[in-house]
Design a protein around this motif. Structure first.
Motif, PDB file in Angstrom:
ATOM      1  N   MET A 109       0.861  -1.173   0.000  1.00  0.00           N
ATOM      2  CA  MET A 109       0.000   0.000   0.000  1.00  0.00           C
ATOM      3  C   MET A 109       0.906   1.234   0.000  1.00  0.00           C
ATOM      4  SD  MET A 109      -3.097   0.725   2.629  1.00  0.00           S
ATOM      5  CE  MET A 109      -4.513   0.450   1.609  1.00  0.00           C
ATOM      6  N   GLY A 110       0.697   2.136  -0.927  1.00  0.00           N
ATOM      7  CA  GLY A 110       1.568   3.291  -1.051  1.00  0.00           C
ATOM      8  C   GLY A 110       1.070   4.508  -0.311  1.00  0.00           C
ATOM      9  N   ARG A 160       0.930  11.586   4.836  1.00  0.00           N
ATOM     10  CA  ARG A 160       0.562  10.893   3.593  1.00  0.00           C
ATOM     11  C   ARG A 160       0.505   9.375   3.762  1.00  0.00           C
ATOM     12  NH1 ARG A 160       4.780  12.317  -0.497  1.00  0.00           N
ATOM     13  NH2 ARG A 160       3.539  10.897  -1.775  1.00  0.00           N
ATOM     14  N   PHE A 161       0.940   8.872   4.908  1.00  0.00           N
ATOM     15  CA  PHE A 161       0.915   7.426   5.122  1.00  0.00           C
ATOM     16  C   PHE A 161      -0.519   6.917   5.177  1.00  0.00           C
ATOM     17  CE2 PHE A 161       5.356   7.766   6.008  1.00  0.00           C
ATOM     18  CZ  PHE A 161       5.867   6.498   5.788  1.00  0.00           C
ATOM     19  N   ASN A 205       6.378   1.135   7.387  1.00  0.00           N
ATOM     20  CA  ASN A 205       7.442   2.135   7.330  1.00  0.00           C
ATOM     21  C   ASN A 205       7.165   3.429   8.081  1.00  0.00           C
ATOM     22  OD1 ASN A 205       9.153   0.514   5.740  1.00  0.00           O
ATOM     23  ND2 ASN A 205       7.902   0.996   3.952  1.00  0.00           N
ATOM     24  N   PHE A 206       5.937   3.639   8.549  1.00  0.00           N
ATOM     25  CA  PHE A 206       5.631   4.868   9.290  1.00  0.00           C
ATOM     26  C   PHE A 206       6.546   4.990  10.508  1.00  0.00           C
ATOM     27  CE2 PHE A 206       3.587   7.177  12.717  1.00  0.00           C
ATOM     28  CZ  PHE A 206       3.194   8.344  12.093  1.00  0.00           C
TER      29      PHE A 206
END
Length: 158
Positions: A1-2, A56-57, A68-69
């Motif tokens: 998920m981007g 934006r996460f 990655n947050f």
């Protein structure tokens, strides 16, 4: 998920969070799901571009989808504030996940705002992130200035 193309902000947040001086709900959600805590002062130490990136996460309930947050936040805090976020153990069953009962805090906010009590059917139909937002806005007993605008934005009141 981007990442989202733009920071994830609700309409009711735009006035207070558009410049990202304050933490938007998307960042609060990710902090809570990863068990991380930073103060407003620490948030404001981060350069605007870093705050935009964090906002934006994705706001998915499954932390494994976007791991990655937490890494991004740690790197930003070390680089710009020479600090690390505090860790805490997230509640494994927070009230906002329960679609069978409207949390007491949300019902209290409805009473304080003189709104009809939110019924279980409407609560259950809300997407998880919106249930999180209402629960977060309702965590204190006194009225929250964003609660009614959030209820309106989510189509729960006229």
């Amino acid at each position: 998920m981007g990442l989202h193309e733009l920071p994830k902000l609700f309409d009711f947040e735009v006035v207070s969070s558009e410049d990202l001086k304050f933490m938007p709900m998307s960042v609060r959600f990710n902090l809570d799901r990863f068990g991380l805590r930073i103060s407003l002062a620490q948030w404001q130490m981060l350069p605007h571009a870093d705050r935009v990136l964090l906002a934006r996460f994705p706001v998915d309930d499954d932390a494994a989808l976007e791991p990655n947050f937490d890494h991004a936040l740690f790197e930003m805090m070390r680089t710009h504030a020479n600090l690390e976020p505090e860790w805490f153990t997230p509640d494994p069953q927070p009230a906002w996940r329960d679609t069978a009962a409207v949390p007491d805090g949300v019902l209290n906010q409805c009473r304080v705002a003189k709104l009809p009590a939110l019924d279980i059917a409407h609560w259950a139909q809300l997407e998880p992130f919106k249930r999180y937002v209402l629960t977060k806005l309702a965590r204190k007993p006194e009225g929250n200035h964003d609660f009614v605008p959030a209820m309106r934005e989510f189509g729960l009141t006229g």
